[in-house]
Write a protein that holds these residues in place. Sequence first.
Motif, mmCIF file in Angstrom:
data_model
loop_
_atom_site.group_PDB
_atom_site.id
_atom_site.type_symbol
_atom_site.label_atom_id
_atom_site.label_comp_id
_atom_site.label_asym_id
_atom_site.label_seq_id
_atom_site.Cartn_x
_atom_site.Cartn_y
_atom_site.Cartn_z
ATOM 1 N N ASP A 17 0.855 -1.181 0.000
ATOM 2 C CA ASP A 17 0.000 0.000 0.000
ATOM 3 C C ASP A 17 0.890 1.229 0.000
ATOM 4 O OD1 ASP A 17 -2.253 1.547 0.022
ATOM 5 O OD2 ASP A 17 -3.139 0.627 1.805
ATOM 6 N N ARG A 18 0.290 2.377 0.122
ATOM 7 C CA ARG A 18 1.075 3.607 0.160
ATOM 8 C C ARG A 18 2.034 3.581 1.354
ATOM 9 N NH1 ARG A 18 -2.815 8.233 0.677
ATOM 10 N NH2 ARG A 18 -3.891 6.739 2.006
ATOM 11 N N PRO A 19 3.243 4.096 1.193
ATOM 12 C CA PRO A 19 4.295 3.939 2.215
ATOM 13 C C PRO A 19 4.230 4.979 3.327
ATOM 14 C CG PRO A 19 5.198 5.073 0.329
ATOM 15 C CD PRO A 19 3.762 4.751 -0.031
ATOM 16 N N ASN A 20 3.043 5.212 3.846
ATOM 17 C CA ASN A 20 2.863 6.216 4.884
ATOM 18 C C ASN A 20 2.841 5.533 6.255
ATOM 19 O OD1 ASN A 20 2.503 8.010 2.720
ATOM 20 N ND2 ASN A 20 0.300 7.607 2.669
ATOM 21 N N ALA A 78 -2.159 13.250 16.921
ATOM 22 C CA ALA A 78 -2.407 11.833 16.639
ATOM 23 C C ALA A 78 -3.839 11.592 16.191
ATOM 24 C CB ALA A 78 -2.084 10.984 17.863
ATOM 25 N N LEU A 79 -4.762 12.397 16.685
ATOM 26 C CA LEU A 79 -6.162 12.250 16.307
ATOM 27 C C LEU A 79 -6.409 12.623 14.848
ATOM 28 C CD1 LEU A 79 -7.731 13.802 19.516
ATOM 29 C CD2 LEU A 79 -7.795 11.389 18.862
ATOM 30 N N GLN A 80 -5.443 13.331 14.231
ATOM 31 C CA GLN A 80 -5.599 13.751 12.849
ATOM 32 C C GLN A 80 -5.066 12.722 11.851
ATOM 33 O OE1 GLN A 80 -7.387 16.449 12.567
ATOM 34 N NE2 GLN A 80 -7.267 16.754 14.780
ATOM 35 N N VAL A 81 -4.302 11.745 12.324
ATOM 36 C CA VAL A 81 -3.696 10.773 11.409
ATOM 37 C C VAL A 81 -4.775 9.817 10.915
ATOM 38 C CG1 VAL A 81 -1.930 9.005 11.111
ATOM 39 C CG2 VAL A 81 -1.516 10.945 12.657
ATOM 40 N N GLY A 82 -4.963 9.767 9.597
ATOM 41 C CA GLY A 82 -6.037 8.978 9.013
ATOM 42 C C GLY A 82 -5.850 7.482 9.202
ATOM 43 N N PRO A 83 -6.947 6.718 9.124
ATOM 44 C CA PRO A 83 -6.878 5.273 9.368
ATOM 45 C C PRO A 83 -6.088 4.509 8.312
ATOM 46 C CG PRO A 83 -9.063 5.908 8.582
ATOM 47 C CD PRO A 83 -8.323 7.181 8.856
ATOM 48 N N ALA A 84 -5.904 5.085 7.118
ATOM 49 C CA ALA A 84 -5.155 4.384 6.076
ATOM 50 C C ALA A 84 -3.646 4.452 6.290
ATOM 51 C CB ALA A 84 -5.507 4.958 4.697
ATOM 52 N N VAL A 85 -3.204 5.306 7.215
ATOM 53 C CA VAL A 85 -1.775 5.417 7.510
ATOM 54 C C VAL A 85 -1.370 4.268 8.432
ATOM 55 C CG1 VAL A 85 0.025 6.856 8.535
ATOM 56 C CG2 VAL A 85 -1.834 7.915 7.215
ATOM 57 N N GLU A 86 -0.352 3.527 8.036
ATOM 58 C CA GLU A 86 0.116 2.382 8.838
ATOM 59 C C GLU A 86 0.624 2.853 10.194
ATOM 60 O OE1 GLU A 86 3.773 -0.887 8.831
ATOM 61 O OE2 GLU A 86 3.284 0.211 6.988
ATOM 62 N N ARG A 87 0.289 2.105 11.235
ATOM 63 C CA ARG A 87 0.816 2.369 12.579
ATOM 64 C C ARG A 87 1.999 1.441 12.851
ATOM 65 N NH1 ARG A 87 -3.469 5.633 11.297
ATOM 66 N NH2 ARG A 87 -4.312 6.692 13.135
ATOM 67 N N GLU A 88 3.087 2.026 13.275
ATOM 68 C CA GLU A 88 4.297 1.289 13.633
ATOM 69 C C GLU A 88 4.577 1.558 15.110
ATOM 70 O OE1 GLU A 88 8.453 1.217 11.439
ATOM 71 O OE2 GLU A 88 8.254 3.053 12.606
ATOM 72 N N TYR A 89 4.722 0.487 15.894
ATOM 73 C CA TYR A 89 4.883 0.655 17.344
ATOM 74 C C TYR A 89 6.303 0.314 17.789
ATOM 75 C CZ TYR A 89 -0.157 1.139 17.655
ATOM 76 O OH TYR A 89 -1.454 1.589 17.505
ATOM 77 N N LEU A 90 6.864 1.217 18.576
ATOM 78 C CA LEU A 90 8.127 0.963 19.260
ATOM 79 C C LEU A 90 7.760 0.411 20.627
ATOM 80 C CD1 LEU A 90 10.015 4.266 18.345
ATOM 81 C CD2 LEU A 90 9.941 2.102 17.085
ATOM 82 N N GLU A 91 7.973 -0.874 20.826
ATOM 83 C CA GLU A 91 7.457 -1.565 22.008
ATOM 84 C C GLU A 91 8.230 -1.194 23.268
ATOM 85 O OE1 GLU A 91 4.824 -3.385 22.284
ATOM 86 O OE2 GLU A 91 4.289 -3.584 20.170
ATOM 87 N N ALA A 92 7.486 -1.090 24.364
ATOM 88 C CA ALA A 92 8.091 -0.916 25.679
ATOM 89 C C ALA A 92 8.652 -2.251 26.155
ATOM 90 C CB ALA A 92 7.063 -0.381 26.665
ATOM 91 N N ASP A 93 9.578 -2.192 27.102
ATOM 92 C CA ASP A 93 10.151 -3.409 27.661
ATOM 93 C C ASP A 93 9.080 -4.202 28.419
ATOM 94 O OD1 ASP A 93 12.611 -2.689 26.642
ATOM 95 O OD2 ASP A 93 13.222 -1.677 28.501
#
Length: 368
Positions: free
Chosen positions: A4-7, A353-368
Motif C-alpha cells: 500500500d502507500r508507504p505512509n 495523533a487524532l488527525q492521522v487517518g486510518p489508512a496510515v500504517e501504525r508502527e509501534y516501538l514496544e516498551a520493555d
Amino acid sequence: MTPDRPNVFTIDLRAVATCTREIRALLGPDLPFIATLKAGGYGYGVLPVARTVLRHGADALSMSSLRDAVALREAGIAAPILVYAGAMADARCVAVHEAHGLIPSLHDDASLQAFAQHLRGPCRVAVKVDVGPERIGVPLSGALDFIRRVQAHRHMRLFAVHAHPNVADPQTGLDCMRWQHDRFAALREALQREGIRVPWFAMASSKVLSMGGASMALSAADPGAALFSSLSGGPAQAFAGLRTRLLAVRTVERTEHLAQAPFAMRPGMRVGVLPIGYADGVHRLHAGCVLVGGQRAALLGRPALEYLRIDLGDLPQARVGEEVVLIGRQGAGFITPEEVCAFQGTARVIDLALQVGPAVEREYLEAD
C-alpha cells in the motif's frame, strides 16, 4: 501482505510506559489509577496502549467507545473497564455491558431507567456528575438523590462516581478548578454521612494533575492525555514520527495560465510528489516543510486528497523511493511535534495523533 502507500505513523510505547510510571509515582502505590483511553486511545491505538499502561502502573481503563471496550475484552484484557456515556442506553447496550463485565456510566434519568429495566443480574455501575462544564452528567444539584436511586436498585452495585472538571486557561484557572473539586468533594462527604461508600471517586484528569498534582485526587485518578506526553515536561513523547516516500519527481513544463496553477510554479522547477494527502490528515500534520536527506524542503500549494507536492529545487540528489519525514528526525534534521503544533495553531501534541487517518500504517516501538 498487499503493498500500500508507504505512509507510516510511528508510536513510541516506551514513552507511554514512562508517562504511566510517572503518573503512578505521583499518585503513590495505593490510589486506583484509571487510564482513560478515549478516541481510540487518543489516536494511538486502544489495544497497544491498554496493554502498555496496564503493564506499567494503571489498575483499570476507561473510554467512551463500547465497541473498543468489547474489543479489549475479546483481546484478553481482564482489568476493570469503565465505559463513559456514548452508546444509546437500551436493552442491547445493557446486555453488552453485562456480557463483558463492563462498568456503565449512568449520566441521566434515561440511562438509569434503561439499566434499571434491563439488568438481569448484579452489575457494577458508575455515575457521572457534572460539576461545571455543562456537558454530560447528572447536575450536581440532583446528584445525591440520583445516587440514592442507584444504590436502591437490587442489581446495581455502585462502584464509581466521576466528574470531568474543566477550565479555559490552566494558568489562571486554579480557583475555578478548586471550586469544582470542592463541590465534588462535598458530594462525597454527603454520601459518606449516609453510609454510601464508593470505591472510586474520581475527578483527577490530566489537567487536574498538571495543575494541582495529587492534591485534588479523591479516591481514584483518571488521566488520559498525560499518558502520552510527560506531566513534568520531560522528553517522553508518544508521537515519534510520520514518514512517507517520494512517489514521483518531475520538472515543471507548464508555461501558460500560471496564475491559475495550484502552486507558485515556474518552468524548470523540480517538484516531488508524496503519496499522502488531506484524506490522511496531512493538512493538519505538517510544519510547512518536510525532511529529505536530512534537509528541509518546502511544501508547494495545498495538499490534494491523496498527494502532496514539495519543492526539490535545492535537493537535486533526491530520487524516487527516498524516505521523506513530515514529523520526526532524519539525519541532522528534526521536525518536532511541537513545531507542527505551533505552525498549525494546535494547542496540544496529543491532538496531532487524532488527525492521522486510518489508512496510515501504525508502527509501534514496544516498551520493555
